[in-house]
Design a protein around this motif. Structure first.
Motif, PDB file in Angstrom:
ATOM      1  N   MET A 131       0.831  -1.201   0.000  1.00 31.38           N
ATOM      2  CA  MET A 131       0.000   0.000   0.000  1.00 31.38           C
ATOM      3  C   MET A 131       0.870   1.258   0.000  1.00 31.38           C
ATOM      4  O   MET A 131       0.570   2.237  -0.695  1.00 31.38           O
ATOM      5  CB  MET A 131      -0.937  -0.001   1.198  1.00 31.38           C
ATOM      6  N   SER A 132       1.961   1.245   0.763  1.00 27.75           N
ATOM      7  CA  SER A 132       2.872   2.390   0.769  1.00 27.75           C
ATOM      8  C   SER A 132       3.513   2.583  -0.595  1.00 27.75           C
ATOM      9  O   SER A 132       3.707   3.720  -1.056  1.00 27.75           O
ATOM     10  CB  SER A 132       3.956   2.196   1.829  1.00 27.75           C
ATOM     11  N   ALA A 133       3.854   1.472  -1.253  1.00 30.26           N
ATOM     12  CA  ALA A 133       4.431   1.562  -2.592  1.00 30.26           C
ATOM     13  C   ALA A 133       3.416   2.132  -3.580  1.00 30.26           C
ATOM     14  O   ALA A 133       3.761   2.946  -4.441  1.00 30.26           O
ATOM     15  CB  ALA A 133       4.914   0.194  -3.052  1.00 30.26           C
ATOM     16  N   ILE A 134       2.156   1.723  -3.463  1.00 29.41           N
ATOM     17  CA  ILE A 134       1.099   2.292  -4.306  1.00 29.41           C
ATOM     18  C   ILE A 134       0.970   3.785  -4.046  1.00 29.41           C
ATOM     19  O   ILE A 134       0.847   4.596  -4.975  1.00 29.41           O
ATOM     20  CB  ILE A 134      -0.241   1.576  -4.047  1.00 29.41           C
ATOM     21  N   GLY A 135       1.003   4.171  -2.765  1.00 25.55           N
ATOM     22  CA  GLY A 135       0.922   5.588  -2.417  1.00 25.55           C
ATOM     23  C   GLY A 135       2.062   6.381  -3.020  1.00 25.55           C
ATOM     24  O   GLY A 135       1.864   7.466  -3.582  1.00 25.55           O
ATOM     25  N   GLY A 136       3.296   5.848  -2.928  1.00 23.67           N
ATOM     26  CA  GLY A 136       4.442   6.536  -3.489  1.00 23.67           C
ATOM     27  C   GLY A 136       4.373   6.643  -5.004  1.00 23.67           C
ATOM     28  O   GLY A 136       4.691   7.690  -5.588  1.00 23.67           O
ATOM     29  N   ARG A 137       3.951   5.564  -5.646  1.00 23.46           N
ATOM     30  CA  ARG A 137       3.812   5.576  -7.114  1.00 23.46           C
ATOM     31  C   ARG A 137       2.757   6.604  -7.529  1.00 23.46           C
ATOM     32  O   ARG A 137       2.944   7.338  -8.515  1.00 23.46           O
ATOM     33  CB  ARG A 137       3.414   4.170  -7.586  1.00 23.46           C
TER      34      ARG A 137
END
Length: 520
Positions: A474-480
């Motif tokens: 989820m954090s990676a999705i947020g960063g992307r």
């Protein structure tokens, strides 16, 4: 081996999604992406969200863009390790699923390999007895589950698959260059029902879909406690993520999951500053354009040196750390109105590691060979959430055994530090204790409002996504998403913000041929 990995023996798993490929950088409306009109960018926070943002900002804006990343502590944030008896163990985020595509693709890109696992025996403890005890053999464990929970064990798989079929749409949107300004918009891009899930508890959601109280009170509650230290009263979306994250196939990175953000940061080729940002001030240049002064103090000063505040100016600022007074204390000044963000309460989690032997007699009449190696609690009043044997981040079955003459390393998750009396209930003997006490994730109660990713013009907040669910992917999705959002705003691609024209098909998985074309 961690307790979250153990719950893989329960039922389900957060999958997601076709392989994510390179961002298609197009010259929309005659846009010249090779011009020198590039922003100076600051990223505050070096966890998964911050390093992923840095990686995709570099991919989008190119090598000429100036990007600084500030992190006062260690790269990885809550993805970290602790040393016990001379070996490293995962103390934060500990598992990755083979279909969590951002995390998996990063491990492949940087040549990181999976850590070996070992057989575990799972039990669910209600404070008086084990209400469920599995086996070291998966087939036997599943048979026992069907005996106790009936068709709910089977039906949850279809339920989760339905969630995942919708969840995967966000990957297509981001690949197409679409970005979302709010968490609500991002969830709606998956499916409108996902926003509704945040407004009711996972207990209510599952009851409406026909699942039994026994299934919810035992399996579901145990899963919520080990993943989020909360019960079945968490909101439905984060509950779905938790339920979806527990099927066989979960893995960790050999050497520690922290290697992922470390390698992502290296590949981003940004300027890493070991410093704490204390203030973000809105200023204007001579053309009245928005800019930001960041005040910060270096954290790697020589012993005895006095910290000194430094200020540097940026066009774009990305905050990739929880804006919570007990986590990061950033002041905002010069804004026409106070900066408003989700004032969520963060849940305290304590991970207690010790080398020793379990106090088998506390849990009942068991022999050493029959005792569970991972105990999950479904009783919210108990002083611990889980108690499980762990393996070091460099575990090798050829070299290591789970037991030594001094015992093995066990990890206890609890919501408060454990007293010696409480430790004695869990351990017959223990030594080499190490404690990690931190604010791990928000308190997940149903909510009527979800936050924005935009705090002000060109000021972004990655961790807004945590109000939907806190997880590495989820954090990676947020960063992307933030990287794409900042890019679209900077270049005036407003038709690619919150605008989903055609929902992509997600029924046909990416073929092997297509996969060869896609890289990070």
């Amino acid at each position: 081996m961690s307790a979250p990995r153990t719950i893989a023996l329960l039922i389900f798993q957060l999958s997601a999604l076709t392989l994510f490929g390179p961002v298609a950088i197009r010259s929309d409306e005659g846009l010249n992406l090779e011009d020198d009109n590039l922003p100076e960018i600051a990223i505050i926070g070096g966890g998964i969200g911050g390093t992923t943002t840095a990686y995709y900002l570099r991919k989008l804006f190119g090598n000429k863009a100036s990007i600084d990343l500030f992190e006062a502590k260690q790269i990885g944030g809550r993805v970290s390790t602790v040393v016990v008896n001379g070996r490293e163990y995962e103390s934060g985020a500990s598992i990755i699923h083979p279909r969590n595509q951002y995390m998996v693709n990063f491990t492949k890109l940087f040549g990181l390999r999976k850590r070996e696992g070992h057989s575990e025996k799972l039990a669910i403890y209600d404070g008086k007895k084990f209400v469920f005890t599995g086996s070291k053999f998966n087939i036997a464990t599943m048979a026992k589950m069907f005996w106790r929970y009936g068709m709910d064990v089977y039906n949850i798989n279809s339920w989760v698959e339905n969630i995942l079929d919708k969840f995967e749409r966000v990957y297509h949107h981001l690949e197409d260059g679409i970005a979302f300004s709010t968490v609500e918009g991002l969830l709606e891009s998956m499916d409108a029902s996902f926003v509704d899930l945040t407004k009711k508890t996972i207990r209510e959601v599952l009851k409406e879909d026909g699942f039994s109280d026994l299934f919810i009170d035992e399996l579901v509650t145990a899963g919520m406690r080990v993943n989020y230290a909360q019960g079945a009263e968490v909101h439905g979306f984060v509950g779905s993520v938790s339920l979806a994250g527990a099927l066989p196939g979960l893995f960790s990175v050999h050497g520690g999951n922290r290697l992922v953000p470390e390698r992502v940061l290296q590949a981003s080729q940004v300027n890493y500053l070991p410093a704490e940002v204390t203030k973000v001030s809105l200023v204007r240049d001579h053309n009245n354009n928005v800019r930001y002064d960041l005040s910060f103090q270096h954290s790697d000063l020589p012993h005895g040196a006095e910290p000194m505040s430094v200020t540097k100016q940026y066009d774009v600022v990305v905050i990739a750390a929880p804006l919570h007074k007990r986590v990061s204390d950033i002041a905002f000044s010069g804004f026409p109105k106070p900066i408003r963000y989700a004032q969520e309460e963060f849940h305290r989690t304590v991970a207690n590691f010790a080398l020793g032997s379990a106090n088998i007699s506390h849990f009942g009449n068991y022999g050493m060979g029959d005792f569970p190696t991972a105990i999950l609690c479904n009783n919210l009043d108990l002083f611990f959430n889980s108690f499980a044997q762990n393996t070091p981040v460099d575990f090798s079955s050829e070299r290591d055994s789970m037991e030594s003459e001094k015992g093995s390393v066990w990890k206890v998750f609890s919501s408060t530090p454990l007293s010696e009396e409480e430790l004695s209930q869990l351990y017959e003997v223990h030594s080499k204790t190490s404690v990690v006490d931190w604010l791990a994730y928000p308190e997940y109660t149903p909510t009527e409002t979800l936050p924005s990713f935009v705090l002000y013009d060109q000021l972004y907040y990655v961790n807004a996504i945590e109000m939907a669910a806190s997880a590495m992917e989820m954090s990676a999705i947020g960063g992307r998403n933030i990287a794409q959002l900042a890019f679209n705003h900077w270049h005036g691609l407003f038709d690619k913000i919150d605008e989903i024209k055609d929902a992509p098909s997600h029924e046909t998985p990416t073929s092997d041929k297509d996969e060869k074309k896609t890289e990070l």
